[in-house]
Motif scaffolding. Structure first.
Motif, PDB file in Angstrom:
ATOM      1  N   PHE A  14       0.957  -1.196   0.142  1.00 30.33           N
ATOM      2  CA  PHE A  14      -0.019  -0.176   0.158  1.00 30.33           C
ATOM      3  C   PHE A  14       0.794   1.243   0.011  1.00 30.33           C
ATOM      4  O   PHE A  14       0.457   2.238  -0.611  1.00 30.33           O
ATOM      5  N   LEU A  15       1.902   1.243   0.836  1.00 26.15           N
ATOM      6  CA  LEU A  15       2.876   2.394   0.643  1.00 26.15           C
ATOM      7  C   LEU A  15       3.400   2.596  -0.484  1.00 26.15           C
ATOM      8  O   LEU A  15       3.611   3.791  -0.936  1.00 26.15           O
ATOM      9  N   GLY A  16       3.797   1.599  -1.327  1.00 30.27           N
ATOM     10  CA  GLY A  16       4.391   1.520  -2.604  1.00 30.27           C
ATOM     11  C   GLY A  16       3.285   2.237  -3.533  1.00 30.27           C
ATOM     12  O   GLY A  16       3.744   3.033  -4.369  1.00 30.27           O
ATOM     13  N   THR A  17       1.960   1.849  -3.194  1.00 29.10           N
ATOM     14  CA  THR A  17       1.325   2.294  -4.201  1.00 29.10           C
ATOM     15  C   THR A  17       0.847   3.732  -3.924  1.00 29.10           C
ATOM     16  O   THR A  17       0.598   4.605  -4.781  1.00 29.10           O
ATOM     17  N   LEU A  18       0.781   4.267  -2.719  1.00 22.38           N
ATOM     18  CA  LEU A  18       0.657   5.486  -2.359  1.00 22.38           C
ATOM     19  C   LEU A  18       1.745   6.360  -2.825  1.00 22.38           C
ATOM     20  O   LEU A  18       1.529   7.534  -3.439  1.00 22.38           O
ATOM     21  N   LYS A  19       3.028   5.990  -2.820  1.00 24.19           N
ATOM     22  CA  LYS A  19       4.026   6.690  -3.499  1.00 24.19           C
ATOM     23  C   LYS A  19       3.848   7.024  -5.042  1.00 24.19           C
ATOM     24  O   LYS A  19       3.941   7.997  -5.440  1.00 24.19           O
ATOM     25  N   ALA A  20       3.307   5.911  -5.648  1.00 24.45           N
ATOM     26  CA  ALA A  20       3.201   5.733  -7.120  1.00 24.45           C
ATOM     27  C   ALA A  20       1.938   7.120  -7.299  1.00 24.45           C
ATOM     28  O   ALA A  20       2.178   7.915  -8.314  1.00 24.45           O
ATOM     29  N   VAL A  21       0.879   6.870  -6.755  1.00 22.30           N
ATOM     30  CA  VAL A  21      -0.032   7.954  -6.726  1.00 22.30           C
ATOM     31  C   VAL A  21       0.280   9.237  -6.574  1.00 22.30           C
ATOM     32  O   VAL A  21      -0.060  10.316  -7.212  1.00 22.30           O
ATOM     33  N   LEU A  22       1.218   9.615  -5.389  1.00 25.77           N
ATOM     34  CA  LEU A  22       1.701  10.771  -5.078  1.00 25.77           C
ATOM     35  C   LEU A  22       2.528  11.433  -5.987  1.00 25.77           C
ATOM     36  O   LEU A  22       2.435  12.467  -6.580  1.00 25.77           O
ATOM     37  N   TRP A  23       3.360  10.632  -6.694  1.00 25.76           N
ATOM     38  CA  TRP A  23       4.230  10.855  -8.019  1.00 25.76           C
ATOM     39  C   TRP A  23       3.412  11.218  -9.136  1.00 25.76           C
ATOM     40  O   TRP A  23       3.681  12.115  -9.865  1.00 25.76           O
ATOM     41  N   SER A  24       2.198  10.592  -9.310  1.00 24.69           N
ATOM     42  CA  SER A  24       1.276  10.632 -10.512  1.00 24.69           C
ATOM     43  C   SER A  24       0.534  12.185 -10.311  1.00 24.69           C
ATOM     44  O   SER A  24       0.275  12.830 -11.347  1.00 24.69           O
ATOM     45  N   PHE A  25       0.360  12.841  -8.859  1.00 28.09           N
ATOM     46  CA  PHE A  25       0.019  14.134  -8.978  1.00 28.09           C
ATOM     47  C   PHE A  25       0.934  15.086  -9.602  1.00 28.09           C
ATOM     48  O   PHE A  25       0.453  16.083  -9.957  1.00 28.09           O
ATOM     49  N   PHE A  26       2.307  14.875  -9.537  1.00 30.00           N
ATOM     50  CA  PHE A  26       3.138  15.721 -10.249  1.00 30.00           C
ATOM     51  C   PHE A  26       3.378  15.524 -11.565  1.00 30.00           C
ATOM     52  O   PHE A  26       3.872  16.146 -12.415  1.00 30.00           O
ATOM     53  N   GLY A  27       3.127  14.227 -12.152  1.00 24.40           N
ATOM     54  CA  GLY A  27       3.236  13.806 -13.427  1.00 24.40           C
ATOM     55  C   GLY A  27       4.574  13.660 -13.667  1.00 24.40           C
ATOM     56  O   GLY A  27       4.921  13.456 -15.055  1.00 24.40           O
ATOM     57  N   VAL A  28       5.362  13.063 -12.799  1.00 22.67           N
ATOM     58  CA  VAL A  28       6.715  12.643 -12.906  1.00 22.67           C
ATOM     59  C   VAL A  28       6.932  11.202 -12.630  1.00 22.67           C
ATOM     60  O   VAL A  28       6.728  10.937 -11.617  1.00 22.67           O
ATOM     61  N   ARG A  29       7.116  10.599 -13.698  1.00 16.69           N
ATOM     62  CA  ARG A  29       7.581   8.893 -13.554  1.00 16.69           C
ATOM     63  C   ARG A  29       8.508   8.490 -14.477  1.00 16.69           C
ATOM     64  O   ARG A  29       8.337   9.026 -15.865  1.00 16.69           O
ATOM     65  N   LYS A  30       9.241   7.757 -14.304  1.00 20.92           N
ATOM     66  CA  LYS A  30      10.182   7.014 -15.115  1.00 20.92           C
ATOM     67  C   LYS A  30       9.486   6.007 -15.619  1.00 20.92           C
ATOM     68  O   LYS A  30       8.715   5.393 -15.265  1.00 20.92           O
ATOM     69  N   ARG A  31       9.913   5.852 -17.290  1.00 26.23           N
ATOM     70  CA  ARG A  31       9.066   4.846 -17.747  1.00 26.23           C
ATOM     71  C   ARG A  31       9.358   3.498 -17.056  1.00 26.23           C
ATOM     72  O   ARG A  31       8.362   2.629 -17.295  1.00 26.23           O
ATOM     73  N   ARG A  32      10.392   3.192 -16.714  1.00 22.80           N
ATOM     74  CA  ARG A  32      10.560   1.629 -15.942  1.00 22.80           C
ATOM     75  C   ARG A  32       9.779   1.589 -14.759  1.00 22.80           C
ATOM     76  O   ARG A  32       9.124   0.774 -14.730  1.00 22.80           O
ATOM     77  N   ASP A  33       9.585   2.776 -14.054  1.00 25.33           N
ATOM     78  CA  ASP A  33       8.664   2.699 -13.060  1.00 25.33           C
ATOM     79  C   ASP A  33       7.281   2.696 -13.246  1.00 25.33           C
ATOM     80  O   ASP A  33       6.480   1.907 -12.615  1.00 25.33           O
ATOM     81  N   TYR A  34       6.773   3.439 -14.113  1.00 27.53           N
ATOM     82  CA  TYR A  34       5.427   3.304 -14.624  1.00 27.53           C
ATOM     83  C   TYR A  34       5.129   1.965 -15.213  1.00 27.53           C
ATOM     84  O   TYR A  34       4.118   1.394 -15.091  1.00 27.53           O
ATOM     85  N   GLU A  35       5.838   1.149 -15.885  1.00 31.16           N
ATOM     86  CA  GLU A  35       5.804  -0.122 -16.575  1.00 31.16           C
ATOM     87  C   GLU A  35       5.597  -1.263 -15.318  1.00 31.16           C
ATOM     88  O   GLU A  35       4.893  -2.039 -15.332  1.00 31.16           O
ATOM     89  N   ARG A  36       6.605  -0.749 -14.363  1.00 33.50           N
ATOM     90  CA  ARG A  36       6.562  -1.788 -13.226  1.00 33.50           C
ATOM     91  C   ARG A  36       5.187  -1.612 -12.353  1.00 33.50           C
ATOM     92  O   ARG A  36       4.486  -2.417 -12.194  1.00 33.50           O
ATOM     93  N   ASP A  37       4.637  -0.257 -12.351  1.00 31.30           N
ATOM     94  CA  ASP A  37       3.549  -0.079 -11.546  1.00 31.30           C
ATOM     95  C   ASP A  37       2.372  -0.729 -12.145  1.00 31.30           C
ATOM     96  O   ASP A  37       1.467  -1.173 -11.540  1.00 31.30           O
ATOM     97  N   ALA A  38       2.297  -0.380 -13.812  1.00 33.93           N
ATOM     98  CA  ALA A  38       1.372  -0.976 -14.372  1.00 33.93           C
ATOM     99  C   ALA A  38       0.981  -2.601 -14.205  1.00 33.93           C
ATOM    100  O   ALA A  38      -0.146  -2.850 -14.259  1.00 33.93           O
ATOM    101  N   GLN A  39       2.048  -3.057 -14.220  1.00 34.03           N
ATOM    102  CA  GLN A  39       1.906  -4.615 -13.872  1.00 34.03           C
ATOM    103  C   GLN A  39       1.822  -5.262 -12.387  1.00 34.03           C
ATOM    104  O   GLN A  39       1.116  -6.222 -12.222  1.00 34.03           O
ATOM    105  N   LYS A  40       2.106  -4.216 -11.283  1.00 33.52           N
ATOM    106  CA  LYS A  40       2.170  -4.791 -10.115  1.00 33.52           C
ATOM    107  C   LYS A  40       1.201  -4.147  -9.025  1.00 33.52           C
ATOM    108  O   LYS A  40       0.928  -4.505  -8.007  1.00 33.52           O
ATOM    109  N   LEU A  41       0.506  -3.037  -9.354  1.00 36.98           N
ATOM    110  CA  LEU A  41      -0.192  -2.245  -8.490  1.00 36.98           C
ATOM    111  C   LEU A  41      -1.460  -3.076  -8.548  1.00 36.98           C
ATOM    112  O   LEU A  41      -2.003  -3.495  -9.184  1.00 36.98           O
TER     113      LEU A  41
END
Length: 71
Positions: A14-41
């Motif tokens: 959940f904390l990893g998910t919260l981190k991904a959501v908070l980064w999405s508020f800024f619109g700043v994500r590395k492609r590698r992190d985005y792809e990992r999140d898309a598969q694992k969230l």
């Protein structure tokens, strides 16, 4: 850690998910992190994290507005 090690791991916490959501508020994500999140969230965690983040954002905005109006 190799790609196969990452694939063997469970969903993001959940904390990893919260981190991904908070980064999405800024619109700043590395492609590698985005792809990992898309598969694992976990979608349920994403929904809960979004509700929590939006609530915090609205609460901060209301606090700032009240501070400005009082002055």
């Amino acid at each position: 850690m190799t790609d196969t090690d990452v694939d063997k791991q469970d969903n993001i916490s959940f904390l990893g998910t919260l981190k991904a959501v908070l980064w999405s508020f800024f619109g700043v994500r590395k492609r590698r992190d985005y792809e990992r999140d898309a598969q694992k969230l976990n979608p349920v965690y994403v929904l809960l994290a979004m509700i929590l983040a939006v609530g915090m954002f609205v609460g901060i905005l209301l606090f700032v507005v009240q501070m400005v109006v009082k002055q």
